[in-house]
Scaffold this motif. Structure first.
Motif, PDB file in Angstrom:
ATOM      1  N   SER A 175      13.515  27.555  26.888  1.00  0.00           N
ATOM      2  CA  SER A 175      12.982  27.336  28.037  1.00  0.00           C
ATOM      3  C   SER A 175      11.573  27.581  28.304  1.00  0.00           C
ATOM      4  O   SER A 175      11.178  28.805  27.943  1.00  0.00           O
ATOM      5  CB  SER A 175      13.829  27.668  29.209  1.00  0.00           C
ATOM      6  OG  SER A 175      13.320  27.161  30.525  1.00  0.00           O
ATOM      7  N   SER A 176      10.556  26.655  28.922  1.00  0.00           N
ATOM      8  CA  SER A 176       9.455  27.228  29.133  1.00  0.00           C
ATOM      9  C   SER A 176       9.476  28.077  30.473  1.00  0.00           C
ATOM     10  O   SER A 176       8.432  28.539  30.922  1.00  0.00           O
ATOM     11  CB  SER A 176       8.495  25.899  29.547  1.00  0.00           C
ATOM     12  OG  SER A 176       9.134  25.200  30.584  1.00  0.00           O
ATOM     13  N   GLN A 177      10.611  28.283  31.277  1.00  0.00           N
ATOM     14  CA  GLN A 177      10.917  29.110  32.283  1.00  0.00           C
ATOM     15  C   GLN A 177      10.259  30.636  31.712  1.00  0.00           C
ATOM     16  O   GLN A 177       9.998  31.487  32.523  1.00  0.00           O
ATOM     17  CB  GLN A 177      12.146  29.242  32.690  1.00  0.00           C
ATOM     18  CG  GLN A 177      12.345  30.027  33.933  1.00  0.00           C
ATOM     19  CD  GLN A 177      11.512  29.572  35.269  1.00  0.00           C
ATOM     20  OE1 GLN A 177      11.405  28.262  35.242  1.00  0.00           O
ATOM     21  NE2 GLN A 177      11.319  30.355  36.161  1.00  0.00           N
ATOM     22  N   VAL A 178      10.257  30.922  30.550  1.00  0.00           N
ATOM     23  CA  VAL A 178       9.892  32.259  30.032  1.00  0.00           C
ATOM     24  C   VAL A 178       8.496  32.661  30.313  1.00  0.00           C
ATOM     25  O   VAL A 178       8.230  33.569  30.438  1.00  0.00           O
ATOM     26  CB  VAL A 178      10.215  32.160  28.384  1.00  0.00           C
ATOM     27  CG1 VAL A 178       8.978  31.693  27.653  1.00  0.00           C
ATOM     28  CG2 VAL A 178      10.378  33.811  27.886  1.00  0.00           C
ATOM     29  N   LEU A 179       7.886  31.475  30.529  1.00  0.00           N
ATOM     30  CA  LEU A 179       6.311  31.555  30.829  1.00  0.00           C
ATOM     31  C   LEU A 179       5.988  31.976  32.419  1.00  0.00           C
ATOM     32  O   LEU A 179       4.906  32.783  32.769  1.00  0.00           O
ATOM     33  CB  LEU A 179       5.456  30.223  30.829  1.00  0.00           C
ATOM     34  CG  LEU A 179       5.214  29.578  29.259  1.00  0.00           C
ATOM     35  CD1 LEU A 179       4.872  28.355  29.421  1.00  0.00           C
ATOM     36  CD2 LEU A 179       4.438  30.442  28.409  1.00  0.00           C
ATOM     37  N   ALA A 180       7.201  31.988  33.205  1.00  0.00           N
ATOM     38  CA  ALA A 180       7.135  32.523  34.492  1.00  0.00           C
ATOM     39  C   ALA A 180       7.554  34.109  34.649  1.00  0.00           C
ATOM     40  O   ALA A 180       7.055  34.650  35.663  1.00  0.00           O
ATOM     41  CB  ALA A 180       8.016  31.725  35.452  1.00  0.00           C
ATOM     42  N   THR A 181       7.808  34.853  33.425  1.00  0.00           N
ATOM     43  CA  THR A 181       8.159  36.041  33.670  1.00  0.00           C
ATOM     44  C   THR A 181       6.936  37.015  33.512  1.00  0.00           C
ATOM     45  O   THR A 181       5.766  36.469  33.092  1.00  0.00           O
ATOM     46  CB  THR A 181       9.186  36.557  32.251  1.00  0.00           C
ATOM     47  OG1 THR A 181       8.219  36.467  31.207  1.00  0.00           O
ATOM     48  CG2 THR A 181      10.408  35.521  32.170  1.00  0.00           C
ATOM     49  N   ASP A 182       7.211  38.017  34.288  1.00  0.00           N
ATOM     50  CA  ASP A 182       6.248  39.049  34.432  1.00  0.00           C
ATOM     51  C   ASP A 182       5.381  39.408  33.235  1.00  0.00           C
ATOM     52  O   ASP A 182       4.454  39.487  32.947  1.00  0.00           O
ATOM     53  CB  ASP A 182       6.632  40.239  35.078  1.00  0.00           C
ATOM     54  CG  ASP A 182       6.928  40.019  36.578  1.00  0.00           C
ATOM     55  OD1 ASP A 182       6.443  39.128  37.159  1.00  0.00           O
ATOM     56  OD2 ASP A 182       7.724  40.650  37.386  1.00  0.00           O
ATOM     57  N   SER A 183       6.408  39.693  32.115  1.00  0.00           N
ATOM     58  CA  SER A 183       5.802  40.057  30.988  1.00  0.00           C
ATOM     59  C   SER A 183       4.801  39.013  30.256  1.00  0.00           C
ATOM     60  O   SER A 183       3.812  39.334  29.707  1.00  0.00           O
ATOM     61  CB  SER A 183       6.739  40.548  29.969  1.00  0.00           C
ATOM     62  OG  SER A 183       7.699  39.481  29.517  1.00  0.00           O
ATOM     63  N   SER A 184       5.327  37.797  30.390  1.00  0.00           N
ATOM     64  CA  SER A 184       4.508  36.580  29.717  1.00  0.00           C
ATOM     65  C   SER A 184       3.189  36.472  30.638  1.00  0.00           C
ATOM     66  O   SER A 184       2.061  36.180  29.985  1.00  0.00           O
ATOM     67  CB  SER A 184       5.298  35.490  29.737  1.00  0.00           C
ATOM     68  OG  SER A 184       6.254  35.588  28.940  1.00  0.00           O
ATOM     69  N   LEU A 185       3.396  36.464  31.882  1.00  0.00           N
ATOM     70  CA  LEU A 185       2.204  36.238  32.715  1.00  0.00           C
ATOM     71  C   LEU A 185       1.205  37.378  32.202  1.00  0.00           C
ATOM     72  O   LEU A 185      -0.054  37.014  32.116  1.00  0.00           O
ATOM     73  CB  LEU A 185       2.581  36.354  33.989  1.00  0.00           C
ATOM     74  CG  LEU A 185       3.458  35.228  34.572  1.00  0.00           C
ATOM     75  CD1 LEU A 185       3.680  35.248  36.177  1.00  0.00           C
ATOM     76  CD2 LEU A 185       2.562  33.875  34.522  1.00  0.00           C
ATOM     77  N   PHE A 186       1.695  38.734  32.275  1.00  0.00           N
ATOM     78  CA  PHE A 186       0.776  39.866  31.906  1.00  0.00           C
ATOM     79  C   PHE A 186       0.359  39.634  30.610  1.00  0.00           C
ATOM     80  O   PHE A 186      -0.866  39.675  30.454  1.00  0.00           O
ATOM     81  CB  PHE A 186       1.461  41.223  31.898  1.00  0.00           C
ATOM     82  CG  PHE A 186       0.771  42.332  31.642  1.00  0.00           C
ATOM     83  CD1 PHE A 186      -0.358  42.764  32.914  1.00  0.00           C
ATOM     84  CD2 PHE A 186       0.722  42.985  30.586  1.00  0.00           C
ATOM     85  CE1 PHE A 186      -1.003  43.751  32.391  1.00  0.00           C
ATOM     86  CE2 PHE A 186      -0.185  44.138  30.292  1.00  0.00           C
ATOM     87  CZ  PHE A 186      -1.021  44.347  31.109  1.00  0.00           C
ATOM     88  N   ALA A 187       0.710  39.192  29.315  1.00  0.00           N
ATOM     89  CA  ALA A 187       0.422  38.864  28.261  1.00  0.00           C
ATOM     90  C   ALA A 187      -0.675  37.993  28.050  1.00  0.00           C
ATOM     91  O   ALA A 187      -1.679  38.055  27.418  1.00  0.00           O
ATOM     92  CB  ALA A 187       1.578  38.711  27.239  1.00  0.00           C
TER      93      ALA A 187
END
Length: 187
Positions: free
Chosen positions: A78-90
């Motif tokens: 799911s592209s929803q993983v891009l909205a997680t804090d860790s992905s946003l920070f990375a």
């Protein structure tokens, strides 16, 4: 010496003119795109990949740093993983703070851009039932929504006509997209 009444009237007009000019420039420069993560929302993974890579090529040619979301989302994930804090920070560490969500609005030229585009996490949750190409269809409308800090900052639709297959969509986007984007998004 000028009468005080005249001076006040002229000052009011001057102030109003300066205010309008500054509002115009602040609005016109509100969408200053320097980098983005391109996220395609399509039913077929090959459509998603083809459009993300094509848009990244177009943006890179326009001197905009771009990367496809398929580099961060596992196949079938799911592209929803891009909205997680860790992905946003990375992604922020890599210099990306703008996200471009692209989907098929419909197979017609009547579609308009959304008046109230969804927030980033809501936009990622939206499921799409459309493919990049559908038999017997000659028109396609793509919707682009750009996000910063989880909020939409710009959105538009791009209409592609006279398509005969999936490759025509990509070819027409590569050919006419950059001119449209420069005229309507960045001027």
């Amino acid at each position: 010496l000028l009468p005080l009444k005249f001076f006040n009237l002229e000052m009011k007009h001057l102030f109003l003119a300066l205010l309008l000019i500054s509002l115009h420039f602040s609005w016109a420069q509100a969408f200053n795109l320097k980098e983005c993560v391109v996220i395609g929302q399509f039913e077929k993974p090959e459509d998603r990949y083809a459009l993300e890579v094509t848009l990244c090529e177009i943006f890179t040619a326009m001197h905009i740093k771009a990367i496809p979301a398929t580099n961060f989302v596992k196949q079938g994930g799911s592209s929803q993983v891009l909205a997680t804090d860790s992905s946003l920070f990375a992604l922020k560490e890599k210099g990306f703070s703008t996200y471009c969500l692209v989907n098929v609005k419909g197979f017609d030229n009547r579609f308009k851009k959304s008046e109230n585009p969804p927030l980033f996490s809501e936009g990622l949750d939206r499921a799409t039932i459309y493919n990049l190409y559908k038999d017997e269809i000659s028109n396609l409308t793509l919707e682009f929504i750009f996000y910063r800090n989880g909020k939409p900052v710009f959105n538009d639709v791009y209409k592609i006509s006279n398509i005969g297959d999936r490759d025509d969509v990509i070819k027409r986007l590569k050919k006419k997209g950059p001119k449209y984007f420069l005229k309507n998004w960045f001027s």
